[in-house]
Each structure stands twice: as structure tokens, then as C-alpha cells.
Design a protein around this motif. Structure first.
Motif, short mmCIF file in Angstrom:
data_model
loop_
_atom_site.label_atom_id
_atom_site.label_comp_id
_atom_site.label_asym_id
_atom_site.label_seq_id
_atom_site.Cartn_x
_atom_site.Cartn_y
_atom_site.Cartn_z
N MET A 152 59.78 49.58 45.35
CA MET A 152 59.30 48.19 45.34
C MET A 152 59.00 47.75 43.89
N GLU A 153 59.45 46.54 43.54
CA GLU A 153 59.24 46.05 42.18
C GLU A 153 57.77 45.70 41.95
N GLN A 154 57.38 45.75 40.67
CA GLN A 154 55.97 45.55 40.32
C GLN A 154 55.41 44.20 40.81
N PRO A 155 56.17 43.08 40.63
CA PRO A 155 55.58 41.80 41.10
C PRO A 155 55.32 41.81 42.61
N ALA A 156 56.22 42.44 43.36
CA ALA A 156 56.04 42.51 44.81
C ALA A 156 54.81 43.35 45.15
N LYS A 157 54.66 44.48 44.42
CA LYS A 157 53.48 45.34 44.63
C LYS A 157 52.21 44.56 44.37
N SER A 158 52.23 43.79 43.28
CA SER A 158 51.01 43.04 42.90
C SER A 158 50.65 42.02 43.97
N ILE A 159 51.67 41.32 44.48
CA ILE A 159 51.40 40.30 45.51
C ILE A 159 50.79 40.96 46.75
N LEU A 160 51.38 42.09 47.13
CA LEU A 160 50.93 42.78 48.34
C LEU A 160 49.50 43.32 48.17
N LEU A 161 49.27 43.99 47.06
CA LEU A 161 47.94 44.59 46.84
C LEU A 161 46.88 43.50 46.68
N SER A 162 47.27 42.40 46.09
CA SER A 162 46.31 41.31 45.92
C SER A 162 45.96 40.72 47.30
N PHE A 163 46.98 40.62 48.16
CA PHE A 163 46.72 40.06 49.50
C PHE A 163 45.79 40.97 50.30
N PHE A 164 45.90 42.28 50.09
CA PHE A 164 45.08 43.24 50.84
C PHE A 164 43.91 43.77 50.00
#
Lengths: 189, 193
Positions: free
Chosen positions: B1-13
């Protein structure tokens, strides 16, 4: 009926409702599925086989029409069926939980199933239905963002009724809904 | 998973407070899905298979009224959750459609993996509590707006808080969401501009 406005979303939702009901029918016993309410009537499996034949008789016609249609910049189509086609559709469309009137089935649409099917053979009937129904639904989905401009094609009963794609879709869905009511009647008998 | 996608996901959770070793397990449960413009992500009558978090694009959730018209219930966009939650949680056929109004990329998690998160990490209950609280308050707020504000007030309130991404979707979806005719929406837009 005058205001009948066809949309692919409405048709897809109804096709899913039919599919869910048929999936639930698979849990019934072979006796429930293969016993007609009277000797002259169809049983549940015969109704499903009839629907498979009906879907199949339109498959190539629809496929060819889909080759002609171009992408639409306006998203999903909306379509008002023409007067004669509206009447033909109305002849199939159930009113609530009732079929408008009984229709004589043409010989080519009659299901030719043995009256004593095994469980495996019954499953094969379901499989054939699900394949034909699934392909039909894919065709509705494939048409969704296209402009409904193509050559009209003859219905399965001949050139007396011609269809544009949304009309053919609606006719087949109303036909299937009509037979789903018949199935409920068979099971309730 | 690319970093921006990781950031969006972790920020949401964020509320789940995942430790770094838990994060790897968590991120592995998600798969990326792409949808073309106007493609149906979930159909009414089918069961929602995923809980989504949006990476890109705008999606609308709508149902069909008795006349067959689309009634838009809400939108999702980058960083927001998406999917048909009641169908996903109860595994019953959806009453609503989810459609990609713009080309979309979504991260999705299956129901079994989603439920496993609550078992494996009790902090997910905290996230779940906050998430469903936000949804409830959001729906209540919207109901009050629909019942008490005029069309003009609804338009103004929506435009003040709506993300830029939503301003470029077809007007008919926004009009339906605000419970007004597209002509009214168009007139208000002209008037306000």
C-alpha cells in the motif's frame, strides 16, 4: 402506465430481487420444486426453465444492439417506452401480487423437463437460470451509460413487436416478475 | 500500500490507537478497488461486501422512490468512509445504490476482517463508538436542516460546509440531496453567484 419511465437502476434492483428469491428457492426440497399444483400446470423448476429459455431467446438480439450503442456523456439512460410497447409490457407486468391475465405459452418457450428430476438435475436447472439471468443483468449494466440509439429488433414473438433495449429489458423483467408470482402460487397450493 | 493511502487509512482510524506492530496487520486487511465514473459500486438488492475508505473520487448513496427517481442520501469523498453500512453489518440486501460519480479509488475491508479488528484490538470499540456517534449526529443534523430550513437556507448551509470535491458533481445529485428540484438548485446557484 402513461408515466412509465424506465431506468437501468430500477431494472437492476428488480433483477436482484428476483435473483435473491430464486437463491432462496434452492433450499426447498426436490418434492416442493417438482410438484405442480395440478397436472396441467408447471412446477417451480419448469417455470425457471421457461425463464431461462425466455432470457436466452433475447441474448443475441440484445448483444447485437449493444454493439451499436455509443457512450453517453449524460450518465445513465432514462426511457419512456412507445405506446404499443407500453401495452405489451403492461400485459406482462404484475399488478401487486397478481398476474394481469393468463397468457398462452408458445411452443418454443415451453420447458421440456422430465417430471421426475434428481437433486442434481434440479440444481442444473437453477444453474442454467442463474447463468442466463446473470448474463441478462450484465447486459442491462453494459447499457447503463450508453445512448439508447440503435436499430430496433424484433421481439421473440416476431416483428409484430419491436424493441429498443430499455423496452426489451422491461418486457423481460416484467415477464420474470410475473412468473415469480406464479412460483409463489405453486408453493402456496 | 502506498504511503498516502496508509496515511488516509490510519488517520481515519486514529481513535483505535494502533501500535506500529498492529498497524502492519491492520493495513494488510485492506485491498484497493477502482471504479469508473458512473459505475455502480454496490447495487440495491445485493449485499454490501466491504466497508470502504475513499482515496479518490466522489460517490453517492441513493435509493429509488416509487416514481423511480433517485433520492440522494449522502456522498463520500477522499478520507471519508463509504459503503452501505446496514447491508454490510447485517448481511441483508441493500435498499440503496452506491455509485461512483467520479473515477474512484477506495480501500475496502471484508466483513469478517472488519469484525476481527474488534476482537483482536479492543480499542476498535472506541473507534466504533465515535464513528457511529458521528454518523448519528450527522443524520440528526441533516434531518433538522431538511425539516426546518427553506430551500435557500439549505443551499447556503450546504455550500458553506461542503468540500470542494462535491461542488463539481452533477447538479441533479446535489439538488436531490438538498431535497429540491434541479431547477431550484440551478436558480439558487445563479442567485448566490
Amino acid at each position: 402506465m402513461a408515466k412509465l419511465l424506465l431506468t437501468p437502476e430500477n431494472q437492476i434492483q428488480r433483477l436482484n430481487t428476483i435473483l435473491n428469491r430464486v437463491e432462496a428457492l434452492q433450499a426447498l426440497s426436490i418434492s416442493q420444486l417438482s410438484t405442480p399444483p395440478n397436472p396441467k400446470s408447471w412446477n417451480v423448476l419448469e417455470v425457471l426453465e421457461h425463464l431461462t429459455i425466455a432470457y436466452s431467446s433475447y441474448q443475441t438480439k440484445i448483444e447485437n444492439a449493444l454493439l451499436e450503442v455509443a457512450d453517453s456523456p449524460n450518465g445513465a439512460w432514462q426511457y419512456q417506452p412507445r405506446a404499443w410497447q407500453r401495452l405489451v409490457i403492461k400485459g406482462q407486468k404484475p399488478k401487486g401480487n397478481k398476474r394481469p391475465f393468463k397468457l398462452k405459452t408458445l411452443k418454443k418457450f415451453e420447458p421440456l423437463l422430465s417430471p421426475t428430476l434428481t437433486k442434481d438435475e434440479a440444481q442444473a436447472v437453477f444453474k442454467r437460470f442463474q447463468t442466463a439471468h446473470g448474463m441478462f443483468k450484465q447486459q442491462v449494466l453494459a447499457s447503463r451509460n450508453k445512448r439508447m440509439k440503435h436499430k430496433r429488433f424484433s421481439s421473440a414473438i416476431g416483428p409484430i413487436v419491436t424493441f429498443y433495449l430499455p423496452e426489451a429489458f422491461e418486457f423481460l423483467i416484467c415477464h420474470a416478475e410475473r412468473h415469480m408470482i406464479q412460483i409463489e402460487g405453486i408453493l402456496a397450493a | 500500500m502506498e504511503q498516502p493511502a496508509k496515511s488516509i487509512l490510519l488517520s481515519f482510524f486514529k481513535a483505535a490507537q494502533l501500535q506500529s506492530e498492529q498497524q502492519a496487520y491492520f493495513l494488510n486487511l485492506w485491498k484497493e478497488y477502482t471504479f469508473k465514473q458512473n459505475e455502480l459500486i454496490t447495487e440495491a438488492g445485493r449485499i454490501e461486501k466491504h466497508f470502504y475508505v475513499v482515496l479518490e473520487g466522489v460517490q453517492a448513496i441513493y435509493l429509488l422512490n416509487q416514481k423511480g427517481d433517485k433520492v440522494v442520501l449522502g456522498f463520500s469523498y477522499m478520507g471519508s468512509p463509504s459503503g452501505i453500512f446496514d447491508s454490510f453489518l447485517h448481511q441483508k440486501p441493500a435498499d440503496t445504490f452506491l455509485e461512483a460519480l467520479k473515477p474512484s479509488r477506495l480501500l475496502g475491508i471484508s466483513r469478517s476482517d472488519y469484525l476481527s479488528l474488534f476482537e483482536a484490538h479492543p480499542d476498535f470499540h472506541k473507534w466504533g463508538h465515535l464513528f457511529f456517534q458521528d454518523i448519528l449526529f450527522g443524520r440528526l443534523f441533516r434531518e433538522v436542516e431538511l425539516l426546518t430550513l427553506s430551500a435557500e437556507e439549505r443551499y447556503t448551509a450546504f455550500m458553506q460546509r461542503c468540500p470542494e470535491a462535491l461542488k463539481v458533481i452533477p447538479q441533479k445529485y446535489l439538488a436531490s440531496y438538498l431535497n429540491m428540484k434541479p431547477e431550484t438548485f440551478s436558480r439558487l446557484r445563479r442567485m448566490m453567484n
